[in-house]
Design an enzyme around this catalytic site. Structure first.
Site, short mmCIF file in Angstrom:
data_model
loop_
_atom_site.label_atom_id
_atom_site.label_comp_id
_atom_site.label_asym_id
_atom_site.label_seq_id
_atom_site.Cartn_x
_atom_site.Cartn_y
_atom_site.Cartn_z
N HIS A 46 -7.63 -7.83 -0.82
CA HIS A 46 -6.34 -7.18 -1.07
C HIS A 46 -5.66 -7.75 -2.31
O HIS A 46 -5.39 -8.95 -2.39
CB HIS A 46 -5.44 -7.37 0.16
CG HIS A 46 -4.05 -6.82 -0.01
ND1 HIS A 46 -3.68 -5.62 0.55
CD2 HIS A 46 -2.97 -7.28 -0.67
CE1 HIS A 46 -2.40 -5.39 0.24
NE2 HIS A 46 -1.96 -6.38 -0.50
N ASP A 69 -7.35 -2.26 -1.92
CA ASP A 69 -8.38 -3.00 -1.20
C ASP A 69 -9.71 -2.67 -1.87
O ASP A 69 -10.09 -1.49 -1.98
CB ASP A 69 -8.43 -2.59 0.27
CG ASP A 69 -7.19 -3.02 1.04
OD1 ASP A 69 -6.44 -3.89 0.55
OD2 ASP A 69 -6.96 -2.48 2.14
N HIS A 94 0.83 -1.21 0.00
CA HIS A 94 0.00 0.00 0.00
C HIS A 94 0.87 1.26 0.00
O HIS A 94 0.52 2.26 -0.63
CB HIS A 94 -0.93 0.02 1.21
CG HIS A 94 -2.17 -0.80 1.06
ND1 HIS A 94 -3.20 -0.44 0.21
CD2 HIS A 94 -2.54 -1.97 1.63
CE1 HIS A 94 -4.17 -1.35 0.29
NE2 HIS A 94 -3.79 -2.29 1.14
N GLU A 128 -6.45 -12.11 3.00
CA GLU A 128 -7.37 -10.98 2.87
C GLU A 128 -8.02 -11.05 1.48
O GLU A 128 -7.39 -10.72 0.48
CB GLU A 128 -6.63 -9.65 3.03
CG GLU A 128 -5.94 -9.50 4.38
CD GLU A 128 -5.14 -8.21 4.49
OE1 GLU A 128 -5.00 -7.49 3.47
OE2 GLU A 128 -4.66 -7.91 5.58
#
EC number: 3.4.13.22
Length: 211
Positions: A186, A122, A115, A183
């Site tokens: 992600h 996301d 990120h 996740e």
């Protein structure tokens, strides 16, 4: 993300700028991670092109709903330490290395966080009217909170939620992204984790401060 092979990947940053994804007009952009400087809505130019490709693959059945892109390094450090502290308090017998490894399942270590390179997004799926579809858990559910259901391929996720996750993975993979398997929301491209996953010699995006 705590795998030392990820940190060992060199970075050869291509120098692409961080671009506001809202300028595209092609995606839905959620406000839950909005910050005063608009960092959350920025990604490297190459990722935006790949997201546009993924959206086209969805045709008119779904829209991509982007929740967070770029995250400044200082904010990434704060997120990581907050979660590590929570784990440490709940597991006082854990060593520092075990806390770091467990925290890395959910929040990337600051030194390698995709990120902070503008290389991760996301996101989830929404119906054409903008309503989020069932993905089995809320976005950003931790492994502890969800009993592991936040893992992309968790066996407990069935029916419509499983179909929606599979659809998201299909179009994002076709656009060149890799998913972080703990996740479901992600996806990244061009970062160290992507490089290791795809057998690349170096990452093309490294952490940077947005000015």
């Amino acid at each position: 993300m705590s795998d030392p092979r990820v940190a060992a990947i060199p970075v050869q940053d291509c120098g692409e700028e961080l671009i506001d994804i809202r300028a595209s007009g092609l995606f839905l952009v959620d406000q839950r991670k909005q910050d005063s400087d608009g960092h959350f809505a920025h990604l490297r130019h190459g990722l935006i092109e790949r997201l546009e490709h993924a959206q086209r693959l969805l045709l008119t059945e779904f829209r991509l709903l982007v929740v967070e892109g770029y995250r400044p390094p200082a904010l990434q450090r704060a997120y990581f330490e907050e979660y590590a502290t929570k784990l440490r308090r709940g597991n006082p017998d854990w060593s520092d290395s075990r806390v770091h490894e467990a925290a890395s399942r959910y929040v990337s270590p600051p030194e390698i966080a995709p990120h902070s390179a503008g290389a991760a997004v996301d996101l989830t799926l929404a119906a054409p009217d903008g309503q989020e579809v069932d993905m089995g858990t809320r976005m950003n559910a931790s492994p502890e909170e969800s009993d592991g259901a936040c893992y992309t391929h968790a066996n407990s996720i069935i029916g419509a939620a499983r179909a929606h996750r599979d659809t998201l993975c299909r179009v994002m993979s076709a656009a060149g992204f890799v998913n972080y398997p703990t996740e479901w929301w992600h996806f990244s491209y061009g970062d160290r984790y992507w490089a290791l996953h795809t057998g690349q010699a170096a990452a093309v995006y490294g952490p940077r401060d947005r000015t």
